[in-house]
Write a protein that holds these residues in place. Structure first.
Motif, PDB file in Angstrom:
ATOM      1  N   ASP A 244       0.732  -1.060  -0.007  1.00  0.00           N
ATOM      2  CA  ASP A 244      -0.511  -0.157  -0.092  1.00  0.00           C
ATOM      3  C   ASP A 244       1.004   1.078   0.316  1.00  0.00           C
ATOM      4  OD1 ASP A 244      -2.489  -1.408   0.259  1.00  0.00           O
ATOM      5  OD2 ASP A 244      -3.147  -1.864   2.026  1.00  0.00           O
ATOM      6  N   GLN A 245       2.069   0.909   1.107  1.00  0.00           N
ATOM      7  CA  GLN A 245       3.359   2.792   0.666  1.00  0.00           C
ATOM      8  C   GLN A 245       3.366   2.664  -0.654  1.00  0.00           C
ATOM      9  OE1 GLN A 245       5.709   1.629   4.226  1.00  0.00           O
ATOM     10  NE2 GLN A 245       4.100   1.147   5.607  1.00  0.00           N
ATOM     11  N   ILE A 246       4.351   1.350  -1.228  1.00  0.00           N
ATOM     12  CA  ILE A 246       4.500   1.910  -2.462  1.00  0.00           C
ATOM     13  C   ILE A 246       3.021   2.466  -3.822  1.00  0.00           C
ATOM     14  CG2 ILE A 246       5.341   0.088  -4.486  1.00  0.00           C
ATOM     15  CD1 ILE A 246       6.683  -1.560  -1.727  1.00  0.00           C
ATOM     16  N   TRP A 247       2.429   1.286  -3.280  1.00  0.00           N
ATOM     17  CA  TRP A 247       1.518   2.067  -4.801  1.00  0.00           C
ATOM     18  C   TRP A 247       0.679   3.468  -4.484  1.00  0.00           C
ATOM     19  CZ3 TRP A 247      -1.722  -0.671  -7.920  1.00  0.00           C
ATOM     20  CH2 TRP A 247      -2.960   0.164  -8.286  1.00  0.00           C
ATOM     21  N   ALA A 248       0.697   3.985  -3.219  1.00  0.00           N
ATOM     22  CA  ALA A 248       0.441   5.570  -3.155  1.00  0.00           C
ATOM     23  C   ALA A 248       1.726   6.156  -3.223  1.00  0.00           C
ATOM     24  CB  ALA A 248       0.449   5.772  -0.947  1.00  0.00           C
ATOM     25  N   LYS A 249       2.879   5.829  -3.021  1.00  0.00           N
ATOM     26  CA  LYS A 249       3.736   6.519  -3.218  1.00  0.00           C
ATOM     27  C   LYS A 249       3.764   6.636  -4.828  1.00  0.00           C
ATOM     28  CE  LYS A 249       9.577   6.547  -3.527  1.00  0.00           C
ATOM     29  NZ  LYS A 249      10.208   6.142  -2.585  1.00  0.00           N
ATOM     30  N   TRP A 250       3.438   5.687  -5.488  1.00  0.00           N
ATOM     31  CA  TRP A 250       4.181   6.139  -6.972  1.00  0.00           C
ATOM     32  C   TRP A 250       3.046   6.295  -7.876  1.00  0.00           C
ATOM     33  CZ3 TRP A 250       8.664   7.289  -8.533  1.00  0.00           C
ATOM     34  CH2 TRP A 250       9.996   6.699  -8.025  1.00  0.00           C
ATOM     35  N   ILE A 251       1.594   5.443  -7.443  1.00  0.00           N
ATOM     36  CA  ILE A 251       0.999   5.683  -8.184  1.00  0.00           C
ATOM     37  C   ILE A 251      -0.651   6.452  -8.127  1.00  0.00           C
ATOM     38  CG2 ILE A 251       1.338   4.341 -10.499  1.00  0.00           C
ATOM     39  CD1 ILE A 251      -0.352   1.830  -9.328  1.00  0.00           C
ATOM     40  N   GLY A 252      -0.482   6.314  -6.461  1.00  0.00           N
ATOM     41  CA  GLY A 252      -1.635   6.651  -5.214  1.00  0.00           C
ATOM     42  C   GLY A 252      -2.500   7.514  -5.742  1.00  0.00           C
ATOM     43  N   PRO A 253      -3.061   7.927  -5.226  1.00  0.00           N
ATOM     44  CA  PRO A 253      -4.794   9.037  -5.173  1.00  0.00           C
ATOM     45  C   PRO A 253      -3.699  10.271  -5.234  1.00  0.00           C
ATOM     46  CG  PRO A 253      -5.505   7.409  -3.699  1.00  0.00           C
ATOM     47  CD  PRO A 253      -4.385   7.367  -4.038  1.00  0.00           C
ATOM     48  N   ASN A 254      -2.335  10.914  -5.181  1.00  0.00           N
ATOM     49  CA  ASN A 254      -1.525  11.740  -4.572  1.00  0.00           C
ATOM     50  C   ASN A 254      -1.237  11.882  -5.755  1.00  0.00           C
ATOM     51  OD1 ASN A 254      -3.877  13.243  -2.331  1.00  0.00           O
ATOM     52  ND2 ASN A 254      -2.255  11.451  -0.302  1.00  0.00           N
ATOM     53  N   THR A 255      -0.751  11.525  -6.593  1.00  0.00           N
ATOM     54  CA  THR A 255       0.126  11.525  -7.411  1.00  0.00           C
ATOM     55  C   THR A 255      -0.931  11.765  -8.812  1.00  0.00           C
ATOM     56  OG1 THR A 255      -0.387   9.248  -8.242  1.00  0.00           O
ATOM     57  CG2 THR A 255       0.878   9.121  -6.352  1.00  0.00           C
ATOM     58  N   GLU A 256      -0.622  11.891 -10.009  1.00  0.00           N
ATOM     59  CA  GLU A 256      -0.528  12.222 -10.752  1.00  0.00           C
ATOM     60  C   GLU A 256      -1.762  11.204 -11.441  1.00  0.00           C
ATOM     61  OE1 GLU A 256       1.695  12.813 -14.367  1.00  0.00           O
ATOM     62  OE2 GLU A 256       3.371  12.498 -13.665  1.00  0.00           O
ATOM     63  N   TYR A 257      -1.768   9.620 -11.713  1.00  0.00           N
ATOM     64  CA  TYR A 257      -1.946   8.479 -11.653  1.00  0.00           C
ATOM     65  C   TYR A 257      -3.491   8.504 -11.644  1.00  0.00           C
ATOM     66  CZ  TYR A 257       2.636   8.018 -13.604  1.00  0.00           C
ATOM     67  OH  TYR A 257       3.062   8.129 -14.374  1.00  0.00           O
ATOM     68  N   LYS A 258      -4.039   9.273  -9.664  1.00  0.00           N
ATOM     69  CA  LYS A 258      -4.649   9.420  -9.059  1.00  0.00           C
ATOM     70  C   LYS A 258      -5.659   7.696  -9.029  1.00  0.00           C
ATOM     71  CE  LYS A 258      -5.537  14.201  -9.396  1.00  0.00           C
ATOM     72  NZ  LYS A 258      -4.804  13.764  -8.608  1.00  0.00           N
ATOM     73  N   MET A 259      -4.983   6.327  -8.621  1.00  0.00           N
ATOM     74  CA  MET A 259      -5.208   5.372  -8.747  1.00  0.00           C
ATOM     75  C   MET A 259      -5.390   4.759  -7.641  1.00  0.00           C
ATOM     76  SD  MET A 259      -4.905   4.180 -11.826  1.00  0.00           S
ATOM     77  CE  MET A 259      -4.787   2.007 -11.702  1.00  0.00           C
ATOM     78  N   VAL A 260      -6.722   4.296  -7.420  1.00  0.00           N
ATOM     79  CA  VAL A 260      -6.936   3.701  -5.659  1.00  0.00           C
ATOM     80  C   VAL A 260      -6.572   2.064  -5.830  1.00  0.00           C
ATOM     81  CG1 VAL A 260      -9.199   2.743  -4.411  1.00  0.00           C
ATOM     82  CG2 VAL A 260      -8.992   5.376  -5.705  1.00  0.00           C
ATOM     83  N   ARG A 261      -5.887   1.660  -5.200  1.00  0.00           N
ATOM     84  CA  ARG A 261      -5.990   0.174  -4.970  1.00  0.00           C
ATOM     85  C   ARG A 261      -7.142  -0.322  -4.178  1.00  0.00           C
ATOM     86  NH1 ARG A 261      -2.155  -3.522  -1.775  1.00  0.00           N
ATOM     87  NH2 ARG A 261      -1.543  -5.466  -2.817  1.00  0.00           N
ATOM     88  N   GLU A 262      -7.940  -0.884  -4.919  1.00  0.00           N
ATOM     89  CA  GLU A 262      -9.089  -1.929  -4.706  1.00  0.00           C
ATOM     90  C   GLU A 262      -8.623  -2.887  -4.204  1.00  0.00           C
ATOM     91  OE1 GLU A 262     -11.168  -1.484  -8.171  1.00  0.00           O
ATOM     92  OE2 GLU A 262     -12.267   0.150  -7.436  1.00  0.00           O
ATOM     93  N   GLU A 263      -7.853  -3.902  -4.948  1.00  0.00           N
ATOM     94  CA  GLU A 263      -7.533  -5.383  -4.790  1.00  0.00           C
ATOM     95  C   GLU A 263      -6.414  -5.640  -3.914  1.00  0.00           C
ATOM     96  OE1 GLU A 263      -8.258  -4.566  -7.235  1.00  0.00           O
ATOM     97  OE2 GLU A 263     -10.486  -5.372  -8.335  1.00  0.00           O
ATOM     98  N   LYS A 264      -6.669  -6.454  -2.932  1.00  0.00           N
ATOM     99  CA  LYS A 264      -4.954  -7.001  -1.605  1.00  0.00           C
ATOM    100  C   LYS A 264      -4.819  -8.064  -2.863  1.00  0.00           C
ATOM    101  CE  LYS A 264      -6.088  -3.838   0.814  1.00  0.00           C
ATOM    102  NZ  LYS A 264      -4.631  -2.596   0.354  1.00  0.00           N
ATOM    103  N   VAL A 265      -3.373  -8.337  -1.991  1.00  0.00           N
ATOM    104  CA  VAL A 265      -2.668  -9.652  -2.129  1.00  0.00           C
ATOM    105  C   VAL A 265      -3.480 -10.991  -2.621  1.00  0.00           C
ATOM    106  CG1 VAL A 265      -1.047 -11.667  -2.446  1.00  0.00           C
ATOM    107  CG2 VAL A 265      -0.478  -8.958  -2.005  1.00  0.00           C
TER     108      VAL A 265
END
Length: 277
Positions: A244-265
């Motif tokens: 989650d931390q890696i996701w948020a850093k690179w493509i998360g809601p506060n980045t230009e990509y604004k991606m929400v991670r919906e599925e987990k491992v």
């Protein structure tokens, strides 16, 4: 004596064959290094830092964290998109983490870990059509990049693909009313909508995905020990909140990509999806 020799040969031959097949996890432990294939220059997944030229990105961080959980050092090996499967298939890298989605063809060549996220092929349309169900577009003309999984997903949704060499040309066809929409991955779709909005064009994304693409760690076939270790490490990374931390850093809601991670491992077998070719 000849009979005994023949019997001995039958016993010894399988043993030799088994010994000849190296255990990749044992090799990784012996060298204390995990060689991890990543994109050579595909931000935000893996690309050289403009100042230091050191590779950085979401997949780089995933490689580093995976190696930490496996108790070894990481060695990054930059690859082109086309080389991802061949390099891991031939054993030139231990694993590949390069936004690698599961498909039927790839699964015949390499094995996949449990997915750490599920990419989605999304349909971008003019705003008034965004609330329509996916079934509305059956039989309709939809654009995509030629030879892409986006093109496959259009056929899977029973629509008619109109293909172009790049996403820009596919989007232009929407503007010119030659097609009803363009299919691309969720990240590119969100960026396309934002860019169009800045230019005064209102687009929307149809809610139901055209296709699901589980993104996993790729490994060589018939390496059960390594597969089990990687799956255990991914679940530990999930539990610790590291993915989650890696996701948020690179493509998360506060980045230009604004991606929400919906599925987990999760187990690949537990995911309900129709795999692309």
């Amino acid at each position: 004596m000849r009979i005994k020799s023949a019997c001995l040969a039958l016993i010894v031959t399988p043993v030799i064959a088994m010994a000849a097949h190296a255990d990749q996890w044992a090799d990784i432990q012996a060298k204390q290094t995990l060689s991890c294939g990543v994109y050579s220059d595909v931000p935000p997944f893996s690309s050289p830092n403009p100042q230091t030229r050191v590779l950085e990105g979401m997949d780089v961080d995933l490689c580093t964290t995976l190696a930490k959980h496996l108790g070894v050092k990481v060695e990054l090996k930059p690859l082109s998109g086309e080389a991802r499967v061949p390099e891991v298939k031939m054993g030139r890298v231990d694993v590949v983490i390069a936004n690698l989605a599961y498909t039927k063809t790839r699964a015949q060549q390499i094995q996949f870990s449990d997915p750490y996220y599920v990419a989605k092929e999304m349909l971008v349309v003019k705003k008034p059509l965004a609330d329509q169900p996916r079934s509305y577009f059956e039989g309709k003309r939809i654009s995509a990049t030629k030879g892409s999984t986006s093109e496959q997903s259009i056929r899977m949704a029973k629509a008619t693909p109109v293909t172009f060499q790049d996403t820009g040309s596919a989007y232009l066809a929407v503007q010119q009313n030659k097609v009803l929409g363009v299919v691309t991955n969720a990240m590119s779709a969100a960026k396309l909508v934002a860019q169009a909005g800045a230019g005064g064009v209102e687009l929307g994304i149809v809610k139901e995905p055209m296709a699901l693409e589980p993104v996993s760690v790729g490994m060589r076939l018939e390496e059960p020990a390594l597969l089990a270790k990687v799956n255990d490490a991914l679940m530990a990374m999930e539990t610790a909140g590291e993915i989650d931390q890696i996701w948020a850093k690179w493509i998360g809601p506060n980045t230009e990509y604004k991606m929400v991670r919906e599925e987990k491992v999760q187990k690949l077998s537990a995911l309900k999806f129709e795999p692309l070719e």
